[in-house]
Scaffold this motif. Structure first.
Motif, mmCIF file in Angstrom:
data_model
loop_
_atom_site.group_PDB
_atom_site.id
_atom_site.type_symbol
_atom_site.label_atom_id
_atom_site.label_comp_id
_atom_site.label_asym_id
_atom_site.label_seq_id
_atom_site.Cartn_x
_atom_site.Cartn_y
_atom_site.Cartn_z
ATOM 1 N N ALA A 99 23.446 11.792 43.774
ATOM 2 C CA ALA A 99 23.959 10.004 43.661
ATOM 3 C C ALA A 99 22.855 9.027 43.729
ATOM 4 O O ALA A 99 23.044 8.230 42.650
ATOM 5 C CB ALA A 99 24.686 9.931 45.047
ATOM 6 N N TYR A 100 21.732 9.473 44.649
ATOM 7 C CA TYR A 100 20.962 8.507 44.404
ATOM 8 C C TYR A 100 20.253 8.451 43.161
ATOM 9 O O TYR A 100 19.504 7.570 42.519
ATOM 10 C CB TYR A 100 20.043 8.893 45.914
ATOM 11 N N ALA A 101 19.520 9.506 43.491
ATOM 12 C CA ALA A 101 19.016 9.993 41.932
ATOM 13 C C ALA A 101 19.401 9.144 40.267
ATOM 14 O O ALA A 101 18.749 8.808 39.721
ATOM 15 C CB ALA A 101 18.573 11.310 41.610
ATOM 16 N N TRP A 139 18.875 6.653 66.926
ATOM 17 C CA TRP A 139 19.740 8.016 66.376
ATOM 18 C C TRP A 139 19.530 7.924 64.961
ATOM 19 O O TRP A 139 19.152 9.187 64.729
ATOM 20 C CB TRP A 139 21.301 7.999 66.779
ATOM 21 N N ALA A 140 19.678 6.983 64.695
ATOM 22 C CA ALA A 140 19.190 7.776 62.922
ATOM 23 C C ALA A 140 18.281 6.798 62.515
ATOM 24 O O ALA A 140 17.855 7.718 61.213
ATOM 25 C CB ALA A 140 20.834 5.903 62.152
ATOM 26 N N GLN A 141 17.663 6.253 62.975
ATOM 27 C CA GLN A 141 15.968 6.578 62.577
ATOM 28 C C GLN A 141 15.291 8.254 62.488
ATOM 29 O O GLN A 141 14.558 8.060 61.667
ATOM 30 C CB GLN A 141 15.263 5.780 63.625
ATOM 31 N N GLN A 142 16.038 8.477 63.625
ATOM 32 C CA GLN A 142 15.864 9.982 64.360
ATOM 33 C C GLN A 142 16.337 10.842 63.444
ATOM 34 O O GLN A 142 15.884 12.587 63.262
ATOM 35 C CB GLN A 142 15.811 10.356 65.477
ATOM 36 N N ARG A 143 17.209 10.755 62.223
ATOM 37 C CA ARG A 143 18.065 11.812 61.673
ATOM 38 C C ARG A 143 17.706 11.072 60.129
ATOM 39 O O ARG A 143 18.300 12.280 59.055
ATOM 40 C CB ARG A 143 19.510 11.793 61.847
ATOM 41 N N MET A 144 17.239 10.462 59.685
ATOM 42 C CA MET A 144 17.179 10.110 58.159
ATOM 43 C C MET A 144 16.988 11.236 57.256
ATOM 44 O O MET A 144 17.306 10.911 56.136
ATOM 45 C CB MET A 144 15.787 8.978 57.916
ATOM 46 N N TRP A 145 15.630 11.968 57.471
ATOM 47 C CA TRP A 145 15.366 13.024 57.373
ATOM 48 C C TRP A 145 16.409 14.132 56.867
ATOM 49 O O TRP A 145 17.054 14.892 55.494
ATOM 50 C CB TRP A 145 14.116 14.103 57.331
ATOM 51 N N GLN A 146 17.322 14.043 58.249
ATOM 52 C CA GLN A 146 18.452 15.005 57.594
ATOM 53 C C GLN A 146 19.532 14.696 57.185
ATOM 54 O O GLN A 146 20.490 14.848 56.271
ATOM 55 C CB GLN A 146 18.840 15.198 59.252
ATOM 56 N N LEU A 147 19.803 13.411 57.249
ATOM 57 C CA LEU A 147 21.182 12.320 56.712
ATOM 58 C C LEU A 147 20.436 12.381 54.891
ATOM 59 O O LEU A 147 21.179 13.019 54.182
ATOM 60 C CB LEU A 147 21.199 11.315 57.035
ATOM 61 N N SER A 148 19.670 12.499 54.778
ATOM 62 C CA SER A 148 19.359 12.397 53.030
ATOM 63 C C SER A 148 19.378 13.693 52.597
ATOM 64 O O SER A 148 19.187 14.116 51.503
ATOM 65 C CB SER A 148 17.352 11.715 52.829
ATOM 66 N N ALA A 149 18.800 14.957 53.409
ATOM 67 C CA ALA A 149 19.114 17.054 53.099
ATOM 68 C C ALA A 149 20.726 16.228 52.601
ATOM 69 O O ALA A 149 21.226 17.352 52.600
ATOM 70 C CB ALA A 149 18.876 17.298 53.676
ATOM 71 N N ALA A 175 15.045 8.686 52.190
ATOM 72 C CA ALA A 175 15.006 8.707 54.105
ATOM 73 C C ALA A 175 14.478 7.557 54.032
ATOM 74 O O ALA A 175 14.501 7.533 54.914
ATOM 75 C CB ALA A 175 13.932 10.112 54.235
ATOM 76 N N SER A 176 13.236 6.623 53.621
ATOM 77 C CA SER A 176 13.067 5.379 53.770
ATOM 78 C C SER A 176 13.743 4.071 53.263
ATOM 79 O O SER A 176 12.949 3.317 53.337
ATOM 80 C CB SER A 176 11.372 5.746 53.443
ATOM 81 N N MET A 230 18.628 19.357 44.087
ATOM 82 C CA MET A 230 17.288 18.432 44.794
ATOM 83 C C MET A 230 16.225 17.840 44.450
ATOM 84 O O MET A 230 15.048 18.523 43.970
ATOM 85 C CB MET A 230 17.632 19.147 46.532
ATOM 86 N N SER A 231 15.424 16.877 44.295
ATOM 87 C CA SER A 231 14.419 16.531 44.359
ATOM 88 C C SER A 231 14.168 15.905 45.523
ATOM 89 O O SER A 231 14.471 15.263 46.197
ATOM 90 C CB SER A 231 14.935 15.242 43.354
ATOM 91 N N TYR A 232 12.789 16.498 45.699
ATOM 92 C CA TYR A 232 11.831 15.884 46.977
ATOM 93 C C TYR A 232 11.794 14.362 46.958
ATOM 94 O O TYR A 232 11.947 14.003 48.073
ATOM 95 C CB TYR A 232 11.109 17.103 47.624
ATOM 96 N N TYR A 233 11.104 14.123 46.065
ATOM 97 C CA TYR A 233 10.766 12.859 45.764
ATOM 98 C C TYR A 233 12.076 11.872 45.820
ATOM 99 O O TYR A 233 12.166 10.995 46.966
ATOM 100 C CB TYR A 233 10.224 12.318 44.060
ATOM 101 N N THR A 234 13.161 12.075 45.537
ATOM 102 C CA THR A 234 14.373 11.409 45.780
ATOM 103 C C THR A 234 14.209 11.656 46.873
ATOM 104 O O THR A 234 15.224 10.535 47.903
ATOM 105 C CB THR A 234 16.193 12.051 44.587
#
Length: 91
Positions: free
Chosen positions: A51-53, A34-44, A10-11, A1-5
């Motif tokens: 898939a995003y990279a 709810w979704a805004q508060q969990r974007m970092w969890q979702l991105s992980a 997440a944004s 996992m790339s932290y940058y990706t």
């Protein structure tokens, strides 16, 4: 996992909107918050970063809106898992 990706994911407003729609369909109150508060969890979530990279490398212009990148079933699975982890069991 790339932290940058992961940070890009997440944004991503497309992912946020799609996740909000999913949360609303699952009956989560205030789905956008709810979704805004969990974007970092979702991105992980497993598979999302890769898939995003891959989409970025392939030149997909707006990967967050593409169901071919992070699919609706991937979003649904993540939303259900996060929500279930937060919801106390019924007595």
């Amino acid at each position: 996992m790339s932290y940058y990706t992961q940070s890009l994911l997440a944004s991503d407003q497309g992912i946020l909107q799609r996740t909000t729609a999913c949360a609303a369909s699952e009956g989560i109150s205030d789905p956008q918050f709810w979704a805004q508060q969990r974007m970092w969890q979702l991105s992980a979530q497993p598979g999302w970063d890769a898939a995003y990279a891959s989409a970025i490398a392939a030149g997909v212009e707006d990967p967050g809106t593409s169901e071919a990148v992070v699919s609706d079933p991937m979003i649904l699975s993540a939303v259900q898992a996060l929500h279930a982890a937060e919801t106390p069991p019924a007595e």
